[in-house]
Scaffold this motif. Structure first.
Motif, PDB file in Angstrom:
ATOM      1  N   LEU A 155      17.838 -77.694   6.624  1.00  0.00           N
ATOM      2  CA  LEU A 155      16.606 -77.211   7.233  1.00  0.00           C
ATOM      3  C   LEU A 155      16.608 -77.507   8.730  1.00  0.00           C
ATOM      4  O   LEU A 155      17.077 -78.577   9.154  1.00  0.00           O
ATOM      5  CB  LEU A 155      15.381 -77.877   6.597  1.00  0.00           C
ATOM      6  N   ARG A 205      12.159 -77.090  13.023  1.00  0.00           N
ATOM      7  CA  ARG A 205      10.927 -76.297  12.887  1.00  0.00           C
ATOM      8  C   ARG A 205      10.564 -76.118  11.415  1.00  0.00           C
ATOM      9  O   ARG A 205       9.389 -76.247  11.026  1.00  0.00           O
ATOM     10  CB  ARG A 205      11.108 -74.938  13.550  1.00  0.00           C
ATOM     11  N   GLU A 206      11.544 -75.816  10.584  1.00  0.00           N
ATOM     12  CA  GLU A 206      11.268 -75.625   9.167  1.00  0.00           C
ATOM     13  C   GLU A 206      10.741 -76.902   8.523  1.00  0.00           C
ATOM     14  O   GLU A 206       9.816 -76.855   7.698  1.00  0.00           O
ATOM     15  CB  GLU A 206      12.540 -75.148   8.462  1.00  0.00           C
ATOM     16  N   LYS A 207      11.302 -78.031   8.906  1.00  0.00           N
ATOM     17  CA  LYS A 207      10.789 -79.303   8.390  1.00  0.00           C
ATOM     18  C   LYS A 207       9.339 -79.512   8.801  1.00  0.00           C
ATOM     19  O   LYS A 207       8.506 -79.972   8.015  1.00  0.00           O
ATOM     20  CB  LYS A 207      11.662 -80.460   8.891  1.00  0.00           C
ATOM     21  N   GLU A 224       6.854 -65.844   7.571  1.00  0.00           N
ATOM     22  CA  GLU A 224       7.839 -66.896   7.833  1.00  0.00           C
ATOM     23  C   GLU A 224       7.742 -68.000   6.795  1.00  0.00           C
ATOM     24  O   GLU A 224       8.765 -68.475   6.277  1.00  0.00           O
ATOM     25  CB  GLU A 224       7.630 -67.469   9.236  1.00  0.00           C
ATOM     26  N   LEU A 238      10.463 -69.136   3.871  1.00  0.00           N
ATOM     27  CA  LEU A 238      10.900 -70.525   3.768  1.00  0.00           C
ATOM     28  C   LEU A 238      10.762 -71.032   2.334  1.00  0.00           C
ATOM     29  O   LEU A 238      11.665 -71.681   1.791  1.00  0.00           O
ATOM     30  CB  LEU A 238      10.097 -71.394   4.730  1.00  0.00           C
TER      31      LEU A 238
END
Length: 444
Positions: A222, A225-227, A19, A23
């Motif tokens: 984004l 969660r990605e941040k 993951e 990203l």
């Protein structure tokens, strides 16, 4: 400390390696191609004077020493404003500041058409350096907002291929402009060169204002969660760095080691790149269009070597070893180009090896200071290293010009630059390895 590191605690979201890898691949495709285009435009506006020289010197009655001084005086302006520029970027944000830099240097580069004598040549080159100051260290700092040290080598490798692409694209482009635009309208070919090659910088500067994000929190593309994942990665990276008070930065021994290494690199790079078209012409190639085509060969070799070495350095974490190898290859190439000058094809092979080795150091080098310095020390330190070391861009072309005036040849200058690269490789071997962490290099 980086502002993202302060905002992330122990409850940051967990993620598997696949993951996180996806990203970072997304971040790479988002930023690196665009920043490469910006860097390519910057480098074209910086070195196209090497092609303009082929006609401008006779039109304006400039000597080799005058040309070398004018080519290098760019870096005096660069030196004066580079640290303040990086500090201002940290205050006003990367989006606005990078845009401002690109638009202003594009306008000034276009203004080179008004050069009529040595003084106006010096003034315009100085102003161009003043305008461009802060772009490269600003981008390097900007990438530390998004990528930890362990992922920065390959990322910087992709970014720095713009240096070589500038030669691959810029050589034939500059040669074609000089060949086909001679006396078109009311301008000389070298004047058309400055006008046409300044337009991409201005256009990309406008686009940067809308395309770039100042940081992770401002990236609307984004998810939350990605941040969080990115902030956790950056926070872990920051904990391994030295957060040196600004007042003590100048006393930090690593700062001066890095500066000397980068100074030597720039001395060789600009000493060669500003004179490369002239060296090729002296091998017997007269037509500016074919000179432009031949200059693509060293840069194509540089792209291949750069990507191989940066990928290997990230995999093995032995960045200093790879930097030393690249320096030695550059020195061997310069020596070969001189020893084999009676055989043009072999001399060009030497120039290919020299350019590949020299340019491959750039992305590898920046993985060292950015893995050590954090917080405001990184903001000022990156700019200070780049600023002081870029003074070599002033001395390199000028010294080559002086030696050529004294001896009638660039041979002794190229051999001297080879010696500088060997000395730089020795300096790299003296840099101590950072503490071993997940995001720093292992010992060599």
């Amino acid at each position: 400390m980086n502002r993202y590191a302060m905002e992330v605690g122990a409850d940051a979201p967990a993620a598997d390696h696949s993951e996180v890898g996806r990203l970072y691949a997304r971040l790479t495709w988002r930023f690196i191609p665009f920043l490469m285009l910006c860097f390519l435009a910057a480098y074209l506006d910086r070195i196209n004077v090497g092609f303009a020289k082929l006609q401008m010197m006779s039109d304006l009655a400039l000597s080799d020493a005058v040309y070398g001084f004018g080519a290098g005086v760019f870096f005096l302006g660069y030196f004066i404003f580079e640290v303040p520029s990086n500090l201002l970027m940290a205050r006003f944000g990367a989006r606005r500041w990078i845009s401002r830099i690109m638009i202003s240097w594009g306008i000034i580069s276009c203004g080179m058409v008004f050069v009529t004598d040595p003084i106006s040549f010096y003034v315009m080159r100085f102003l161009l350096g003043l305008a461009e100051a802060g772009f490269l260290p600003g981008v390097i700092l900007y990438l530390t907002y998004w990528f930890p040290a362990a992922r920065r080598g390959r990322t910087m490798g992709f970014f720095y291929t713009a240096l070589a692409l500038a030669g691959v694209i810029g050589g034939p482009l500059s040669g074609a402009i000089m060949h086909y635009m001679a006396d078109v309208g009311m301008m000389k070919a070298w004047q058309w060169l400055f006008v046409l090659e300044s337009l991409p910088s201005i256009l990309l500067g406008v686009i940067a204002l809308f395309y770039l994000d100042d940081g992770i929190d401002q990236a609307k593309w984004l998810s939350a969660r990605e941040k969080g994942l990115l902030k956790a990665e950056i926070a872990a990276d920051e904990r391994a760095k030295s957060h040196i008070p600004m007042g003590r930065l100048l006393l930090h021994p690593r700062l001066w080691q890095f500066t000397l290494i980068f100074f030597a690199l720039n001395l060789a790079n600009y000493g060669l790149s500003f004179w490369l078209p002239s060296i090729i012409r002296n091998l017997g190639v007269a037509d500016t269009f074919y000179i432009g085509l031949i200059t693509t060969l060293p840069n194509i070799c540089a792209i291949a070597l750069m990507l191989v070495l940066t990928a290997s350095a990230d995999r093995t974490r032995k960045r200093r070893l790879h930097i030393g190898i690249a320096f030695v290859l550059g020195a061997l190439g310069l020596t070969l180009s001189v020893l084999m000058q009676d055989t043009a094809s072999l001399s060009i092979v030497g120039l290919c090896l020299a350019t590949a080795g020299i340019l491959s150091v750039y992305p590898l080098f920046w993985s060292l200071p950015t893995s050590v310095l954090g917080g405001m020390a990184a903001v000022a330190g990156i700019a200070l290293i780049n600023s002081l070391a870029n003074l070599a861009g002033f001395f390199g072309p000028w010294i080559v010009g002086l030696i050529k005036d004294w001896t009638g040849s660039t041979n002794y200058a190229m051999l001297s630059l080879a010696g500088v690269l060997v000395a730089a490789a020795m300096l790299v071997s003296l840099v101590p390895a950072p503490p071993a962490t997940d995001s720093s290099e292992s010992d060599v």
